[in-house]
Design a protein around this motif. Structure first.
Motif, PDB file in Angstrom:
ATOM      1  N   ASN A  88      -8.417   9.189   4.223  1.00 37.49           N
ATOM      2  CA  ASN A  88      -8.208  10.337   3.469  1.00 37.49           C
ATOM      3  C   ASN A  88      -8.491  11.457   4.626  1.00 37.49           C
ATOM      4  O   ASN A  88      -9.514  11.049   5.344  1.00 37.49           O
ATOM      5  N   THR A  91      -8.357  -4.827   4.061  1.00 37.90           N
ATOM      6  CA  THR A  91      -8.158  -3.681   3.163  1.00 37.90           C
ATOM      7  C   THR A  91      -8.551  -2.459   3.796  1.00 37.90           C
ATOM      8  O   THR A  91      -9.460  -2.420   4.556  1.00 37.90           O
ATOM      9  N   GLN A  92      -7.850  -1.319   3.897  1.00 32.00           N
ATOM     10  CA  GLN A  92      -8.050  -0.056   4.626  1.00 32.00           C
ATOM     11  C   GLN A  92      -7.777   0.901   3.529  1.00 32.00           C
ATOM     12  O   GLN A  92      -6.784   0.934   2.663  1.00 32.00           O
ATOM     13  N   ASN A  93      -8.640   2.038   3.677  1.00 33.18           N
ATOM     14  CA  ASN A  93      -8.562   3.247   2.821  1.00 33.18           C
ATOM     15  C   ASN A  93      -8.939   4.523   3.884  1.00 33.18           C
ATOM     16  O   ASN A  93      -9.393   4.335   5.120  1.00 33.18           O
ATOM     17  N   SER A 144      -4.317   3.949   0.575  1.00 36.12           N
ATOM     18  CA  SER A 144      -4.915   2.610   1.016  1.00 36.12           C
ATOM     19  C   SER A 144      -3.861   1.576   1.246  1.00 36.12           C
ATOM     20  O   SER A 144      -2.600   1.880   0.892  1.00 36.12           O
ATOM     21  N   SER A 172     -11.241   6.981   7.932  1.00 34.83           N
ATOM     22  CA  SER A 172     -10.632   5.639   7.488  1.00 34.83           C
ATOM     23  C   SER A 172     -11.946   4.584   7.481  1.00 34.83           C
ATOM     24  O   SER A 172     -12.718   4.528   8.467  1.00 34.83           O
ATOM     25  N   TYR A 217       0.413   5.756   1.007  1.00 32.88           N
ATOM     26  CA  TYR A 217      -0.242   6.984   1.131  1.00 32.88           C
ATOM     27  C   TYR A 217       0.376   8.240   0.624  1.00 32.88           C
ATOM     28  O   TYR A 217       1.435   8.347   0.571  1.00 32.88           O
ATOM     29  N   LYS A 241     -12.240   0.396   7.063  1.00 34.80           N
ATOM     30  CA  LYS A 241     -11.612  -0.934   6.965  1.00 34.80           C
ATOM     31  C   LYS A 241     -12.644  -2.142   6.872  1.00 34.80           C
ATOM     32  O   LYS A 241     -13.495  -2.201   7.454  1.00 34.80           O
ATOM     33  N   GLY A 290       0.922  -1.397  -0.025  1.00 35.75           N
ATOM     34  CA  GLY A 290      -0.097  -0.021  -0.055  1.00 35.75           C
ATOM     35  C   GLY A 290       0.804   1.304  -0.068  1.00 35.75           C
ATOM     36  O   GLY A 290       2.012   1.167   0.330  1.00 35.75           O
TER      37      GLY A 290
END
Length: 424
Positions: A207, A203-205, A180, A241, A154, A243, A152
């Motif tokens: 912003n 999975t993690q996003n 992510s 975030s 950032y 997840k 991933g």
């Protein structure tokens, strides 16, 4: 010029040439933190708090935007290569990776003597997750193999403003952070035909926004010498975030048996720590400069969805300098900017009741490959090479120590691009 910039953009940022880097400790926090320095300060020990240059950007302290040349527009882009050497006792392994480092555009909006105003736009990576770890755990009953993988990135898109009032330079950066990561852990039992393998996949996003302020104060001395005092402060940031996490069970052939647990769309925040930097530089025009800086980051405040990690506050001392033999010489090597520096401090990673120590040596040069003066529209182009060699170490038994060598190749194009032609 447009063709040159287009080529640099394609090669310099949007192409990821390899994906073989293995950084075991990037599984902590949001990954391995990337340098936020541009080419102008990387080679001199990453001393960016006090750095000013009329032709090159320094977004690590936004106050420096007001020190750029009047009516100048500056474009920068670079690539970074990194060689990692992992050491665990007598075992060693190495890997190499080449990735984009940054793209930046800066301009002077107002260049009057009483008030100068500069602005910059940048895109750069913040951190990187890249690990592939295989472990064998043996007990009296059974042998278990475990494979952990992560991938991933950032990034941040940043806009900065700097103004000059008398001898004060004030600035601020506003950044939008996004990225992510994917993480998985698989455990299986090679000696047992009945035991099921388990796999965790997440999975993690994330912003959000980050804010930095900067200050520089100029003290003029005799013989074109000066002292620059600098300070920066990054506010604590909160990223939104989401997840998703799932647990599976499989047989030895890899066939899915069932989904043991699914946690979909967990929402929360990633808390990035506040940090500050202080520095002083003594310089003489474009000819030479010596800088010393101290920085500190409160990584013990880091949280990921309300979970703390194995991170502590860390600090770093940086010392560096630059030298140009003769800025107006005809020989190109005499007009080169040469840089050297050192870094010493601690890494945020804290394992087995010990904090990792970090050391590095830096160097580099900027080569003036083009100067063009056409109708009072000067244009400068610099090619940059910087390197950093160091290591991150912890004396606790069983931990992996890491040596690294990284280099940065980039270009700067600076000039008065938009001046209107006049006709007699």
């Amino acid at each position: 010029m447009k063709k040159i910039i287009s080529i640099i953009l394609v090669i310099g940022f949007f192409k990821n040439t390899t994906a073989q880097e293995n950084i075991p400790y990037s599984r902590y926090g949001i990954g391995l933190m990337q340098s936020q320095q541009f080419q102008s300060s990387q080679g001199m020990g990453n001393c960016g708090v006090t750095f000013q240059n009329e032709f090159m950007q320094n977004p690590s302290n936004p106050a420096s935007y007001a020190a750029m040349a009047g009516k100048a527009v500056t474009f920068e882009s670079s690539m970074q290569g990194r060689q990692n050497i992992l050491i665990n006792g007598s075992n060693k392994s190495s890997n190499f990776d080449l990735n984009p480092a940054h793209v930046g555009l800066a301009a002077m909006l107002h260049s009057a003597e009483k008030l100068k105003w500069g602005i910059g736009f940048n895109l750069m990576p913040i951190s990187k997750v890249a690990y592939n770890i295989e472990e064998t755990i043996t007990s009296n009953v059974v042998q278990k193999k475990q494979i952990s993988q992560g991938l991933g990135n950032y990034y941040k898109v940043q806009v900065g403003n700097g103004i000059k009032l008398e001898n004060f330079y004030l600035g601020a950066n506003l950044a939008y952070i996004f990225g992510s990561q994917k993480n998985s852990t698989t455990a299986f039992y090679p000696d047992s035909i009945n035991a099921l393998a388990t796999e965790r996949f997440a999975t993690q996003n994330a912003n959000g926004f980050a804010f930095q302020t900067g200050l520089q104060y100029l003290i003029k001395l005799k013989k074109d010498q000066k002292i620059i005092l600098g300070a920066t402060y990054n506010l604590q940031s909160s990223l939104q975030s989401t997840k998703t996490e799932a647990y599976f069970r499989k047989n030895n052939s890899g066939t899915l048996i069932d989904t043991a647990k699914l946690m979909d769309n967990q929402s929360g925040k990633i808390i990035l720590p506040s940090q500050f930097g202080l520095g002083i530089q003594w310089a003489q025009g474009r000819q030479w400069g010596i800088a010393a800086e101290f920085s500190n980051a409160n990584w013990s405040n880091f949280k990921n969805l309300n979970q703390f990690d194995s991170l502590h506050n860390n600090w770093k001392v940086s010392i560096g300098g630059f030298f140009t033999p003769d800025p107006i010489a005809l020989q190109i090597l005499k007009r080169c900017v040469y840089r050297v520096g050192i870094n010493y401090g601690t890494d945020a990673l804290y394992l087995r009741n010990q904090q990792f120590k970090a050391y590095s040596f830096t160097g580099g040069m900027s080569l003036p490959v083009l100067y063009k003066a056409e109708e009072n529209r000067p244009m400068y182009m610099f090619a940059h090479f910087n390197f950093e060699s160091g290591f991150m170490t912890n004396s606790a038994v069983g931990l992996i120590n890491q040596n690294f060598f990284k280099f940065n190749l980039g270009v700067t194009i600076s000039g008065n691009w938009f001046q209107k032609r006049k006709f007699d």
